[in-house]
Design a protein around this motif. Structure first.
Motif, PDB file in Angstrom:
ATOM      1  N   VAL A  10      39.170  42.979  29.804  1.00  0.00           N
ATOM      2  CA  VAL A  10      40.273  42.489  28.979  1.00  0.00           C
ATOM      3  C   VAL A  10      39.903  42.696  27.518  1.00  0.00           C
ATOM      4  CG1 VAL A  10      41.563  40.440  28.258  1.00  0.00           C
ATOM      5  CG2 VAL A  10      41.035  40.800  30.684  1.00  0.00           C
ATOM      6  N   GLY A  11      40.833  43.243  26.753  1.00  0.00           N
ATOM      7  CA  GLY A  11      40.608  43.400  25.323  1.00  0.00           C
ATOM      8  C   GLY A  11      39.870  44.679  24.973  1.00  0.00           C
ATOM      9  N   PHE A  12      39.793  44.946  23.680  1.00  0.00           N
ATOM     10  CA  PHE A  12      39.035  46.091  23.200  1.00  0.00           C
ATOM     11  C   PHE A  12      37.545  45.803  23.374  1.00  0.00           C
ATOM     12  CE2 PHE A  12      42.712  46.809  20.044  1.00  0.00           C
ATOM     13  CZ  PHE A  12      43.422  47.500  20.998  1.00  0.00           C
ATOM     14  N   SER A  13      36.807  46.846  23.628  1.00  0.00           N
ATOM     15  CA  SER A  13      35.414  46.702  24.030  1.00  0.00           C
ATOM     16  C   SER A  13      34.495  47.514  23.135  1.00  0.00           C
ATOM     17  CB  SER A  13      35.262  47.160  25.488  1.00  0.00           C
ATOM     18  OG  SER A  13      36.111  46.427  26.346  1.00  0.00           O
ATOM     19  N   THR A  36      31.648  42.159  20.809  1.00  0.00           N
ATOM     20  CA  THR A  36      31.055  43.018  21.837  1.00  0.00           C
ATOM     21  C   THR A  36      30.161  44.033  21.148  1.00  0.00           C
ATOM     22  OG1 THR A  36      32.948  44.531  21.748  1.00  0.00           O
ATOM     23  CG2 THR A  36      33.050  42.729  23.351  1.00  0.00           C
ATOM     24  N   GLU A  37      29.533  44.887  21.936  1.00  0.00           N
ATOM     25  CA  GLU A  37      28.682  45.926  21.347  1.00  0.00           C
ATOM     26  C   GLU A  37      28.835  47.219  22.125  1.00  0.00           C
ATOM     27  OE1 GLU A  37      24.809  44.191  21.613  1.00  0.00           O
ATOM     28  OE2 GLU A  37      24.493  44.815  23.688  1.00  0.00           O
ATOM     29  N   ALA A  38      28.537  48.310  21.465  1.00  0.00           N
ATOM     30  CA  ALA A  38      28.644  49.619  22.098  1.00  0.00           C
ATOM     31  C   ALA A  38      27.606  49.764  23.198  1.00  0.00           C
ATOM     32  CB  ALA A  38      28.462  50.717  21.060  1.00  0.00           C
ATOM     33  N   HIS A  74      31.975  44.151  27.073  1.00  0.00           N
ATOM     34  CA  HIS A  74      33.304  43.599  27.325  1.00  0.00           C
ATOM     35  C   HIS A  74      33.331  42.107  27.017  1.00  0.00           C
ATOM     36  CE1 HIS A  74      34.354  47.405  29.058  1.00  0.00           C
ATOM     37  NE2 HIS A  74      33.542  47.274  30.085  1.00  0.00           N
ATOM     38  N   VAL A  75      34.513  41.611  26.671  1.00  0.00           N
ATOM     39  CA  VAL A  75      34.630  40.195  26.322  1.00  0.00           C
ATOM     40  C   VAL A  75      35.076  39.339  27.499  1.00  0.00           C
ATOM     41  CG1 VAL A  75      37.044  40.283  25.518  1.00  0.00           C
ATOM     42  CG2 VAL A  75      35.470  38.607  24.556  1.00  0.00           C
ATOM     43  N   GLN A  76      35.818  39.938  28.444  1.00  0.00           N
ATOM     44  CA  GLN A  76      36.343  39.176  29.575  1.00  0.00           C
ATOM     45  C   GLN A  76      36.684  40.147  30.700  1.00  0.00           C
ATOM     46  OE1 GLN A  76      40.428  37.537  29.702  1.00  0.00           O
ATOM     47  NE2 GLN A  76      39.521  35.481  29.704  1.00  0.00           N
ATOM     48  N   TYR A  77      36.673  39.635  31.929  1.00  0.00           N
ATOM     49  CA  TYR A  77      37.053  40.438  33.096  1.00  0.00           C
ATOM     50  C   TYR A  77      38.198  39.752  33.831  1.00  0.00           C
ATOM     51  CZ  TYR A  77      32.503  42.649  32.326  1.00  0.00           C
ATOM     52  OH  TYR A  77      31.441  43.301  31.768  1.00  0.00           O
ATOM     53  N   SER A  78      39.048  40.553  34.467  1.00  0.00           N
ATOM     54  CA  SER A  78      40.105  39.998  35.314  1.00  0.00           C
ATOM     55  C   SER A  78      40.009  40.632  36.695  1.00  0.00           C
ATOM     56  CB  SER A  78      41.489  40.243  34.704  1.00  0.00           C
ATOM     57  OG  SER A  78      41.750  41.631  34.570  1.00  0.00           O
ATOM     58  N   PHE A  79      40.515  39.914  37.701  1.00  0.00           N
ATOM     59  CA  PHE A  79      40.344  40.312  39.094  1.00  0.00           C
ATOM     60  C   PHE A  79      41.660  40.132  39.858  1.00  0.00           C
ATOM     61  CE2 PHE A  79      36.525  38.421  37.367  1.00  0.00           C
ATOM     62  CZ  PHE A  79      35.555  39.372  37.616  1.00  0.00           C
ATOM     63  N   ALA A  80      41.942  41.081  40.746  1.00  0.00           N
ATOM     64  CA  ALA A  80      43.095  40.975  41.633  1.00  0.00           C
ATOM     65  C   ALA A  80      42.735  41.613  42.967  1.00  0.00           C
ATOM     66  CB  ALA A  80      44.326  41.658  41.039  1.00  0.00           C
ATOM     67  N   ALA A  81      43.308  41.080  44.035  1.00  0.00           N
ATOM     68  CA  ALA A  81      43.117  41.629  45.382  1.00  0.00           C
ATOM     69  C   ALA A  81      44.480  41.854  46.012  1.00  0.00           C
ATOM     70  CB  ALA A  81      42.283  40.679  46.237  1.00  0.00           C
ATOM     71  N   HIS A  82      44.592  42.903  46.809  1.00  0.00           N
ATOM     72  CA  HIS A  82      45.853  43.239  47.472  1.00  0.00           C
ATOM     73  C   HIS A  82      45.660  43.443  48.974  1.00  0.00           C
ATOM     74  CE1 HIS A  82      47.498  44.197  43.436  1.00  0.00           C
ATOM     75  NE2 HIS A  82      48.669  44.026  44.016  1.00  0.00           N
ATOM     76  N   ARG A  83      46.705  43.122  49.697  1.00  0.00           N
ATOM     77  CA  ARG A  83      46.824  43.524  51.102  1.00  0.00           C
ATOM     78  C   ARG A  83      48.120  44.304  51.251  1.00  0.00           C
ATOM     79  NH1 ARG A  83      48.118  39.010  55.236  1.00  0.00           N
ATOM     80  NH2 ARG A  83      50.206  39.391  54.381  1.00  0.00           N
ATOM     81  N   ALA A  84      48.007  45.512  51.767  1.00  0.00           N
ATOM     82  CA  ALA A  84      49.178  46.358  51.972  1.00  0.00           C
ATOM     83  C   ALA A  84      49.494  46.454  53.456  1.00  0.00           C
ATOM     84  CB  ALA A  84      48.932  47.758  51.407  1.00  0.00           C
ATOM     85  N   GLY A 117      24.073  45.356  32.198  1.00  0.00           N
ATOM     86  CA  GLY A 117      23.185  44.282  31.786  1.00  0.00           C
ATOM     87  C   GLY A 117      23.900  43.049  31.290  1.00  0.00           C
ATOM     88  N   GLN A 118      25.226  43.065  31.287  1.00  0.00           N
ATOM     89  CA  GLN A 118      25.993  41.930  30.779  1.00  0.00           C
ATOM     90  C   GLN A 118      26.240  40.913  31.885  1.00  0.00           C
ATOM     91  OE1 GLN A 118      29.764  43.007  29.026  1.00  0.00           O
ATOM     92  NE2 GLN A 118      30.033  41.015  28.080  1.00  0.00           N
ATOM     93  N   GLU A 119      26.053  39.641  31.544  1.00  0.00           N
ATOM     94  CA  GLU A 119      26.319  38.569  32.503  1.00  0.00           C
ATOM     95  C   GLU A 119      27.807  38.232  32.508  1.00  0.00           C
ATOM     96  OE1 GLU A 119      25.269  33.836  33.339  1.00  0.00           O
ATOM     97  OE2 GLU A 119      24.245  34.941  31.737  1.00  0.00           O
TER      98      GLU A 119
END
Length: 797
Positions: free
Chosen positions: A488-491, A640-642, A653-663, A420-422
């Protein structure tokens, strides 16, 4: 390791002072480390110190009937032998969240390698030999090794009488934690699906494999306290757990960070800390404990092995209709960080995709296997392997390009997570996939080179390498893709804060800043970034980083990709307060000299006080003269909240990070050998405070994911015994296994974070593993539902 491109952010810096944020400044510890002069915790020495050693259980589950230490105590050179009965207080357990781990085993042992007794002697060999003389009478008990044996009606309870806050929400006492997430109407969405795919996946137990084993030096103090010099990830968490066991107030347990030889989550839990302090206080002498590599495999937690079941549905045009999954994580004998790992695995189990209708369940078990806890990307790594395998499977069923299927369903800023988090900051998932796919592919058959005699073969570039197993016969190339999402960070409502003390003074006529935090520098480069922040915010050139210790407030753990965000934020916040104090002093002392003191926006830059137009008003040294500005402040990110324990809803969560790979891989299909040729990555880092360090973190995390894909696994038998506790049998990538790693760094600022930065150390560990496996699938046509992929999985032997 490959090239790097950067897309600059439009976020401005606070100062033009050389060596500030955005520059690739040199690490202060870099030269010392590459020349072998850096002092790690295992290098510490005290002239009259003793050596500690730990006796460990040979059984995974057994009753302790008796312990006889008399022969060990009688050995010359032995100063102390301690068991559970010798502990000085009623507090005899510790733990990160749940205090279920005994300082020394009592009544029974719950995993292979559990500490049973500790010895202090005047030589490390004397301590080891004395430990061998301790006689322990064990009576083996039934071993709980998987979900079936853990939750059976007659299963032995590993922690009877649990009273932690999670206990009322689990289906069985041998379940540490359970987190369901329910959103939308899965059955209605399932009915709309034209295609449904499902799969069962498995992730093996991975070790952090840091280079420096656990070590520390405990020195008894005249005030009855103890000074502990130790390699750890979280000084204040260690302190909170150590002091009650010793029966000392926290102010009498003084902790200083010593040189850390890597961590990756394996130093979040205690290892030798309490044992060293107990022996030092008992003997009245300094005690040093250094694990050998065999002990180290038993002395820290590992990555949770996992079994995952997933179902996805999609319409014929590739729109995902729903997702169902169940994730079972093996937490081993003690809780460690398992509740948080469950929270991450469940809340990130859909991946970086828009899926409105989901049913998710994640659980962590108590078993008699080795304890598992924090490891780089925890919880999200296991989920990413499963959901990305599902994306490949769904694309094949739909007859679609696998990258285009991912891009079609990719989340973006504004997407609502299953909790439910934006997502309220940039989420450039489709763009990262586009970028990594657009990178040029490495040439085919790089092992061939033309010469006057025809074509020669460089076997080093082939699967099997110098073992000379092939000259290219039966070698097939495959290309695979994956993308991941990491918090990212404690949640989940954790009070995630950090503290910084900044002191600005004049030394030799020049302004000098000192930054003091309790941040554990474990190789991630925080000591470099903190100096860059201070130069940027205070406009000074000379910055000293004070050794990390508990004489300053907590900085939290060096984990969860949080330190640059949270402790960096604390340094920035405190530097801003120092800057304002300097300007206040300047206004009081020099304001009458120039009206700009009262009317203009004043800055500190290059050791000067300047107006926003660049006019120099005074030198910082002139403003301070003999005064010192010394400020210590805490800084917190957004709360944040439980997650709700029934529905999983919550702003977790306070923040998200993203990565993509090609192998790009080449596989010897006859022998099942794999050579990873290239592992390209595109990642959004928000703001690269130190671009060179950012690329190093991405390449390091990528390599760790490669290890999980094709070689790294702690093998544990059904009797709970670890079969490969050494680097002879537990394989990690060497430079010969590490491919070219081109990196495309995207910088889209997060408006809620300091400088717009995004924690980025963990995200590349997620998607690199499924990308490699996807490429192997493409080369072989095999399903490959388990990592690490072994040769027998490719040949059927």
């Amino acid at each position: 390791m490959g090239g790097v491109t950067r897309t600059p952010t439009n976020l401005t810096q606070g100062s033009a002072t050389k060596g500030g944020i955005g520059e690739s400044t040199l690490r202060p510890d870099g030269t010392l480390k590459v020349t072998g002069e850096f002092a790690y915790s295992s290098d510490m020495w005290h002239e009259d110190m003793l050596w500690g050693y730990t006796l460990r259980s040979p059984h995974a589950h057994a009753e302790i009937r008796s312990i006889d230490t008399s022969a060990a105590l009688a050995q010359a050179g032995v100063h102390a032998v301690l068991t559970y009965d010798d502990l000085p207080t009623e507090v005899k357990n510790y733990g990160l969240e749940i205090q279920d781990t005994p300082v020394l085993a009592h009544g029974r042992v719950r995993h292979h390698g559990e500490p049973v007794a500790i010895v202090a002697a005047d030589h490390p060999e004397t301590a080891r030999r004395a430990a061998e003389k301790i006689r322990v009478d064990y009576a083996p008990l039934p071993v709980v090794h998987d979900e079936a044996t853990a939750t059976a009606e007659d299963a032995p309870l590993l922690h009877p009488g649990r009273d932690d806050h999670h206990a009322g929400h689990v289906p069985h006492p041998n379940v540490v934690h359970r987190q369901p997430i329910v959103r939308g109407d899965v059955e209605a969405a399932r009915a709309r699906a034209d295609v449904i795919v499902s799969g069962e996946y498995e992730v093996g137990m991975q070790d952090q494999a840091f280079l420096g084993p656990e070590s520390g030096l405990a020195v008894p103090a005249e005030d009855g306290g103890v000074d502990l010099y130790v390699a750890t990830q979280w000084l204040h968490s260690d302190l909170r757990q150590i002091a009650p066991v010793l029966g000392l107030p926290e102010e009498k347990v003084r902790m200083t960070l010593s040189g850390v030889g890597g961590a990756f989550g394996g130093r979040e839990d205690l290892s030798m800390q309490i044992h060293g302090c107990l022996l030092a206080l008992r003997t009245g002498k300094p005690v040093k404990i250094v694990y050998n590599r065999f002990e180290s495999f038993f002395g820290h937690v590992h990555r949770h092995p996992a079994k995952l079941w997933y179902e996805h549905g999609a319409t014929r045009d590739g729109r995902i209709t729903h997702m169902k999954c169940r994730i079972v994580l093996d937490g081993g004998a003690y809780a460690s960080a398992s509740p948080a790992v469950v929270g991450n695995a469940s809340s990130l189990s859909v991946g970086p995709y828009v899926i409105d209708d989901v049913e998710i369940e994640a659980v962590a078990l108590y078993t008699n296997n080795p304890p598992c806890g924090a490891m780089r990307g925890f919880g999200a790594v296991q989920a990413c392997f499963a959901y990305e395998s599902q994306m490949d499977k769904l694309a094949a069923e739909l007859g679609m390009d696998a990258v285009e299927l991912r891009r079609l369903n990719a989340m973006s800023q504004g997407t609502i997570m299953p909790t439910g988090q934006e997502v309220d900051s940039p989420a450039p998932v489709a763009e990262l996939l586009r970028r990594v796919k657009a990178l040029p592919l490495p040439p085919e058959k790089q092992w061939e080179s033309g010469d006057t005699a025809g074509t020669s073969v460089d076997v080093r570039a082939l699967p099997g390498g110098l073992s000379n197993t092939t000259h290219g016969e039966g070698v097939v190339r495959g290309v695979g893709y994956a993308v991941g999402i990491k918090n990212v960070g404690f949640s989940e409502g954790f009070d995630d804060y950090s503290t910084a003390r900044v002191r600005l003074s004049v030394v030799g006529g020049e302004p000098v800043a000192m930054v003091h935090t309790a941040m554990a520098e474990v190789g991630q480069g925080g000591v470099t970034v903190h100096a860059q922040i201070a130069r940027t915010e205070l406009g000074v050139t000379h910055v000293t980083i004070h050794p990390a210790d508990t004489r300053v407030g907590s900085a939290g753990s060096t984990s969860a990709s949080r330190q640059t965000y949270v402790t960096g934020g604390a340094v920035k916040h405190t530097c801003e307060a120092v800057r304002e104090k300097v300007l206040e002093l300047g206004r009081a002392k020099l304001g009458t000299y120039h009206p700009a003191w009262a009317t203009a926006e004043l800055l500190l830059e290059g050791g000067k006080v300047v107006t926003d137009g660049g006019e120099v008003l005074a030198g910082i040294a002139d403003v301070l003269e003999d005064e010192v500005v010394d400020i210590e402040l805490e800084w917190r990110h957004r709360p944040t909240e439980a997650f709700d324990l029934r529905t999983g809803q919550g702003q977790g969560h306070v923040q998200y990070s993203f990565a993509a790979h090609r192998a790009v891989v080449e596989v010897d299909t006859e022998l099942g050998l794999v050579k990873v040729i290239e592992l390209a990555c595109a990642q959004d880092v928000g703001k690269a405070l130190n671009p060179q360090s950012v690329v190093g973190q991405i390449q390091g995390g990528t390599t760790q994911g490669l290890g999980l894909a094709v070689m790294e696994e702690i093998v544990v038998d059904t009797d709970g015994k670890v079969r490969n506790p050494s680097f002879t049998d537990y394989l990690i990538p060497t430079i010969l296994d590490t491919p070219t790693i081109p990196v495309d760094v995207l910088e889209l600022a997060d408006p809620n974070a300091p400088y717009g930065l995004r924690g980025m150390g963990e995200a590349p560990t997620l998607s690199s593993t499924p990308a490699v496996v996807s490429a192997i699938r493409a080369a072989t046509g095999l399903a490959l539902r388990r990592v690490p992929v072994r040769p027998e999985h490719l040949t059927g032997t």
